[in-house]
Design a protein around this motif. Sequence first.
Motif, short mmCIF file in Angstrom:
data_model
loop_
_atom_site.label_atom_id
_atom_site.label_comp_id
_atom_site.label_asym_id
_atom_site.label_seq_id
_atom_site.Cartn_x
_atom_site.Cartn_y
_atom_site.Cartn_z
N THR A 195 0.84 -1.20 0.00
CA THR A 195 0.00 0.00 0.00
C THR A 195 0.87 1.25 0.00
O THR A 195 2.09 1.20 0.23
CB THR A 195 -0.92 0.03 1.23
OG1 THR A 195 -0.11 0.04 2.42
CG2 THR A 195 -1.83 -1.19 1.24
N SER A 311 -4.81 4.18 3.55
CA SER A 311 -3.89 3.66 2.54
C SER A 311 -4.66 3.28 1.28
O SER A 311 -5.88 3.06 1.31
CB SER A 311 -3.12 2.45 3.07
OG SER A 311 -4.02 1.40 3.37
N MET A 313 -3.99 1.12 -2.82
CA MET A 313 -3.16 0.16 -3.53
C MET A 313 -1.97 0.87 -4.17
O MET A 313 -2.08 2.02 -4.63
CB MET A 313 -3.94 -0.55 -4.64
CG MET A 313 -5.11 -1.38 -4.20
SD MET A 313 -5.87 -2.25 -5.60
CE MET A 313 -4.64 -3.55 -5.91
N ASN A 314 -0.84 0.16 -4.26
CA ASN A 314 0.26 0.73 -5.04
C ASN A 314 -0.10 0.73 -6.51
O ASN A 314 -0.93 -0.07 -6.97
CB ASN A 314 1.56 -0.03 -4.77
CG ASN A 314 1.60 -1.38 -5.45
OD1 ASN A 314 1.82 -1.48 -6.66
ND2 ASN A 314 1.41 -2.46 -4.68
N SER A 357 -4.51 -5.14 2.11
CA SER A 357 -3.34 -5.57 1.33
C SER A 357 -3.52 -6.93 0.66
O SER A 357 -2.53 -7.57 0.29
CB SER A 357 -2.07 -5.59 2.20
OG SER A 357 -1.81 -4.32 2.74
#
Length: 486
Positions: A195, A311, A313-314, A357
């Motif tokens: 994240t 947070s 997601m990347n 995550s």
Amino acid sequence: MSQEIRNLEPQALWNKFADLNAVPRASKKEERVIAFMKQFGEDLGFETHIDKVGNVIIKKPATPGMENRKLIVMQSHLDMVHQKNNDTNFDFDTQGIEMYIDGDWVRAKGTTLGADNGLGVATIMAILESKVIKHPDIEALFTIDEETGMTGAMGLEGGLLNGEILLNLDTEEDDEIGIGCAGGVDVTATRNYTTETPKENSTAFLVTVKGLQGGHSGMDIHKGLGNANKLMNRLLFKATEKFSAQIGSIDGGSLRNAIPRESNAVVVISNTQKEAFLAELQLLIQDIKTEFKIPEPTLKIEINETAVPESVMNADAQKLLVKSIYAAHNGIFRMSPAIEGLVETSNNIARVLVQDSKIHIGCLTRSSVESSKMDLANSLRSTFELMGCDVTLTGDYPGWEPNPDSAILKVLDNIYYKMNNQKANVAACHAGLECGILGQNYPGMDMISFGPTIRGAHSPDERASISSAQKYWKFVLEILENIPEK
């Protein structure tokens, strides 16, 4: 309302259905209904047996004059799909189904009704209890967990049954006689993701897709209904591609055998792009509503501000997720070249969960052709593996190969014609029935499937036709009287 249902004709059938619907019986939570059925059989004084996986078998001797007829197995499954509307306050673990009459239909208040396969179970119970219905020797087989893996049928050992004919009471059209069905396999994709912190000076939105019909992921897959997970992904694709939206979470769908009706996602948008994002998404929403205005007239897609998540997601994982779901096949994959109008192979993207995550994607792939089933399953596996997922294929069960020369089919076909002055629709279906599995340990058993008309199975719109139940009940009694001699 229960008494109103109990007064319907045939009362023997509806009374047993009301008794059954008072017992919570979710798939994989059948302890109470197993105990209920065991007590029912023992109270009648019949030989009653629970096998090692939880299937209940009750044996009733033939009525006088019917002893020379072939031994039959009457079979239905005890579990039901638990689905409810978001605004319905109901606890499936503790409450019985709340039923009511709506014209020619019996419905439930905001939940699934359990007619699939409760009307079949109730039919067998009524026959076991009756002292006047003529019938040969009966082995009543009540299987568990049909809806989420068919583990009851899979776990039934050979040698427990002696019947030569199996009557499966799990078909949902009263003019249909089933002689085949699809097999299935669960495709599950999972992966973790890292994240990152949401961008500064941004706003979060809760995107909601709701109001879809949902339904049975086999029997209704040909209707062109909306899949909430696929519709949500179209919105997320636009948001991420054009506005660099960050995904905080996704929660869409539920059970594999139900076409997903609802999905929720949280996305974060830079304040500088907020107005453009809302305008662009509204245009896409209108396009989607136009596409689905006939099959999904009550579709709603809403976008509302919400708290910014801690947070998101990347970016790399997010891009792979959205593109993979876009690429993954949903709906009809192939129509049968052998049986006109029959869906041969399909997939339902039933569950998408992105939170904490972790990514979880659950599909149910169906086909009446084993090689085609695995072809589509491998296509899905490849798609999700390309996004870095671990993919498992589990719960694999076979289809039921049609036998147009079945002896019991000829009996039912003739009876139906005499009773209705028209031919029954002899067909295979795209749902999963237990006949194919049961036939593995009982290969010599002649099998057939039929039932009353049920609409909207696996959704809160599930309803059972009262007039059809009356027609079906007479059909059952006639069948029992005309089972061939040994």
